[in-house]
Design an enzyme around this catalytic site. Structure first.
Site, short mmCIF file in Angstrom:
data_model
loop_
_atom_site.label_atom_id
_atom_site.label_comp_id
_atom_site.label_asym_id
_atom_site.label_seq_id
_atom_site.Cartn_x
_atom_site.Cartn_y
_atom_site.Cartn_z
CD GLU A 78 -3.25 0.59 -5.41
OE1 GLU A 78 -4.27 0.25 -6.07
OE2 GLU A 78 -3.44 1.28 -4.46
CB ILE A 133 2.39 1.71 7.77
CG1 ILE A 133 1.93 2.54 8.74
CG2 ILE A 133 2.52 0.20 8.20
CD1 ILE A 133 0.72 2.28 9.53
N GLY A 163 0.90 -1.12 0.25
CA GLY A 163 0.02 -0.04 -0.02
C GLY A 163 0.83 1.29 -0.17
CB VAL A 164 -0.11 4.59 -0.64
CG1 VAL A 164 0.58 5.88 -0.88
CG2 VAL A 164 -0.52 3.89 -2.01
N GLY A 165 2.16 5.03 1.85
CA GLY A 165 2.45 5.68 2.90
C GLY A 165 3.42 5.36 3.67
#
Lengths: 494, 494
Positions: B284, B262, B258-260
């Site tokens: 993605e 973490i 995912g993004v960010g």
């Protein structure tokens, strides 16, 4: 035959406390029947002696009473996955006597291969034929049989003469390789065959063969009634309108349909609708209604995982195998329920909800949020990946004391993102492209029973500010009222 | 160049109230920037005259401020899908000023092609190059560009010189056919190329080209801290142990992240773990950490939908395109997020939860159950179909006033069936094969903050009888307490 002939008791005697067993079959179709009966007796004897005796069970889906029923009543099940529908099994798992792991049905074979669940020591398979070089021909279902046959240490065969050897050729057995070397599953049409008609095993793994001659233990389904017929008509009219609007191809799309009397009513209504052309089926359970539609020419082909037919319907198929073998194929559930194939073929998926909420979430499994009914089954495999996912439910139950449509479902099996169309006997809510508040309005207007429209409209005014205007104080108040008074209408919002 | 050169204002002038527009880009990468700025000014002028002016917007995912920000502040958005992360857009949709349809990102292109959403009149695409015969070379993302370019009536190009023409070849454009004639998506490895490096359109549809020279509006991510680093280490140790146990192949599997911050911490910890071999990425969003890992040799290849990089990292890629073009590919989101490919490749998917519950359900979107944060994004595409789906979250927020782990999530985006592993800074809960009550025990023991362990253990004793022992009276009491007192610990269970 080179294999040892065993009695059921002799076979059961190999199985010890804590062993894991994998079975052929899917629903009551194609399940073994006699070794588990003997195993239940053995468990009861051991319990009488003060000894522990429980086993873990991997099946395709639900089973006949001879597996889940007898073993549950003998308190002989420690672990159970992925689906069940037996009254006594349900009691065991809701009491935490058996640990039940509810799983999308397509995932169990790879879960076993990946080592996420311990591999079964035994596979017990019902066959209509077996060759000395280890080719096993299944009966009226496939389920997880190819995978458990391959990974189990030992195999028992229940050779069931009730199922004709001429069934051979009905099955298409294909097991994908695992990542990182998996390839595409090469099905582009429901009638594509990609495998072989048998399961190949090492004959040395087969401990023995138990001969039987027993029909499947398929229970009768509740017949259609006025409500289910109206739901069926609503679905058929909606699909016919979608076709006219150019959103379903004129050649139509393959249909996946859940199990039970609503599914039968929906398929019946689709067959009766003059605007819907003959269509194919790509599903898990082939029910009686599919056979009728096939004979009438309204269903051109059916791909499934099981022939879950009443005894008269199954016998009709067996008497006319030349006709039906050209029009049917039975696949492992990893293929019948494959997300890859569901999306590629563009299935129209039609499944039953236990409960829906005004924002479009679906509860398929948990009665009032806590008690497991059956399990998620294949509904998630199909609805998430379908071209068009439809959920159906009668708007009320228990004479109006329960609304099937509530502010917030007490358990979510299918989120708002997996649900495109909701249908009750009152009408159709088309949720595509709508925001939560728009969905709530169309569901209340089109699908909710008049008994509950006012309450649900009032609930929306209690909603807290935001995209999905739920109210954390009262979101589950329908369920609270039912638990406390037996009627969801007795909510207390003062 | 045969195309009309336009100013942004001239282009915006073609767009009328109620029009639908589809954009290139995914996150702030690859989004158009200037026509929407001019459109916002036009909307404000129309509003000042008392005229309605709102448009509907289809994007890949979130956008730069020049789309969602300026148009939201101008109150010029009527409809928005499938994902956003802009503060002002969030206000609009939570106030129901704009209708927001939250959608799995892989599904939007086929939703448009199937006619489930009205087709866009205009496509606005950012390009690094365009040929007279209608070949459009995108910039740093793909998103839904191939589909909207094909189905829109008219196209505007923002030709952005900031992105070098040498980017051509980075993209792999492939749009599947629709059912019933769809075929397999022939990707069996993250580095397989299946399409062409450009979008081909009819040049007559291109109304004009606006020339720009502007960097992407990618915001900075919060840096890693002690909590996120510990989460990263927990994930890396878990994966390394799985490999040693034979449940992940020794050659490893492709990673989706995912993004960010973490996600950056997790990828960093995986790179630093000596037991994890160099791995590939199939995701993605390609973030800064991927570029670092690639330079260090820990990431061998990255397939994504966007280069969502800080300006220094993007400039480094652009200066070393010979190196990076061999190691990267940008795909349409229908392919980067394809369920078919996620399952075939066997992704290890790692996504962030906003909130989890003790039974393993995940809320990714709704703050306290009502306010939309960003949207479900690609998390559902990946986690449902992954080989191993991991969700991460810090165990508490707001100094302990919020527990990220609650009795019942206030909104379900990923059901218990899509969640295999839950990780906080305190530890790892492996939920595979566990019944709900077993999951609750392991989550409370391994993942919950000590501040909340006692409360959640007590909650289990309040549970009503059944498979999932929820209590309808108190299931949402953590959220009620937070709404009423600002601290989840102030639950009232008397």
């Amino acid at each position: 035959m080179i294999y040892n002939k065993l009695t059921a008791e002799e076979a059961a005697d190999f199985i010890k406390n804590d062993d894991l067993i994998g079975f052929s079959g899917f629903t009551a179709a194609g399940c073994p029947k006699v070794i588990t009966m003997a195993l239940a007796v053995k468990a009861e004897n051991e319990h009488a002696k003060g000894n522990p005796f429980k086993v873990g069970i991997y099946t395709g889906a639900s089973t006949g009473d001879s597996i889940d029923g007898v073993l549950s009543r003998a308190h002989a099940i420690k672990f159970r996955t992925p689906y069940q529908s037996n009254k006594d099994m349900r009691t065991e798992l809701n009491n935490h006597e058996a640990h039940y792991f509810d799983l999308h049905l397509s995932e169990l074979p790879q879960y076993l291969r990946y080592g996420f669940l311990a591999k079964p020591k035994f596979a017990i398979l019902e066959a209509c034929d077996i060759t000395d070089d280890g080719k096993i021909y299944l009966t009226s279902a496939v389920g997880i049989a190819p995978t458990v046959a391959r990974i189990a240490d030992y195999i028992f065969i229940e050779l069931n003469k009730y199922h004709p050897k001429a069934l051979t050729g009905m099955h298409d057995i294909y097991e994908p390789a695992d990542p990182p070397v998996r390839r595409e599953i090469p099905i582009c049409s429901p009638d594509d065959r990609i495998g072989v008609p048998y399961i190949q095993v090492d004959p040395k793994k087969i401990i023995g063969v138990v001969e039987t001659n027993l029909p499947n233990e398929v229970g009768g389904f509740t017949p259609s009634d006025e409500v289910t017929n109206k739901i069926g008509e609503n679905v058929a009219s909606f699909l016919s309108a979608e076709m006219k609007a150019g959103r379903i191809p004129l050649s139509f799309l393959p249909v996946q349909s859940g199990v039970g009397n609503i599914a039968n009513a929906v398929l019946g209504a689709m067959g009766a609708n003059k605007d819907i052309p003959p269509f194919s089926i790509y599903t898990e359970v082939i029910q009686d209604s599919v056979i009728s539609l096939m004979k009438e020419g309204n269903v051109t082909f059916a791909s499934g995982c099981s022939l879950t037919l009443s005894t008269p319907a199954l016998e009709e198929v067996y008497k006319n195998l030349d006709f039906f073998k050209d029009r049917m194929v039975l696949r492992p559930q990893e293929i019948s329920n494959s997300p890859e194939i569901a999306r590629r073929l563009g299935l129209i998926s039609i499944n039953t909800a236990l409960e829906a909420d005004i924002f479009g979430n679906i509860n398929s499994t948990h009665v009032v949020g806590t008690k497991m009914m059956n399990g998620i089954g294949g509904s998630g495999d199909f609805c998430r990946n379908a071209y068009l996912s439809i959920f159906t439910t009668p708007s009320v139950a228990k004479g109006g004391k329960i609304s099937a449509i509530v502010p917030m479902v007490a358990h979510v099996d299918h989120s708002e993102h997996s649900v495109k169309i909701l249908v009750t006997e009152h009408g159709v809510a088309d949720l595509r492209g709508l925001s939560p508040i728009q969905r709530a309005e169309v569901i209340i207007e089109n699908c909710v029973d008049p008994l509950y429209k006012g309450l649900l409209r009032k609930y929306l005014t209690l909603g807290q500010k935001g995209h999905t205007p739920q109210n954390m104080m009262t979101a589950l108040s329908f369920h609270q009222a039912f638990n406390e008074t037996g009627d969801m209408r007795n909510v207390n919002w003062e």
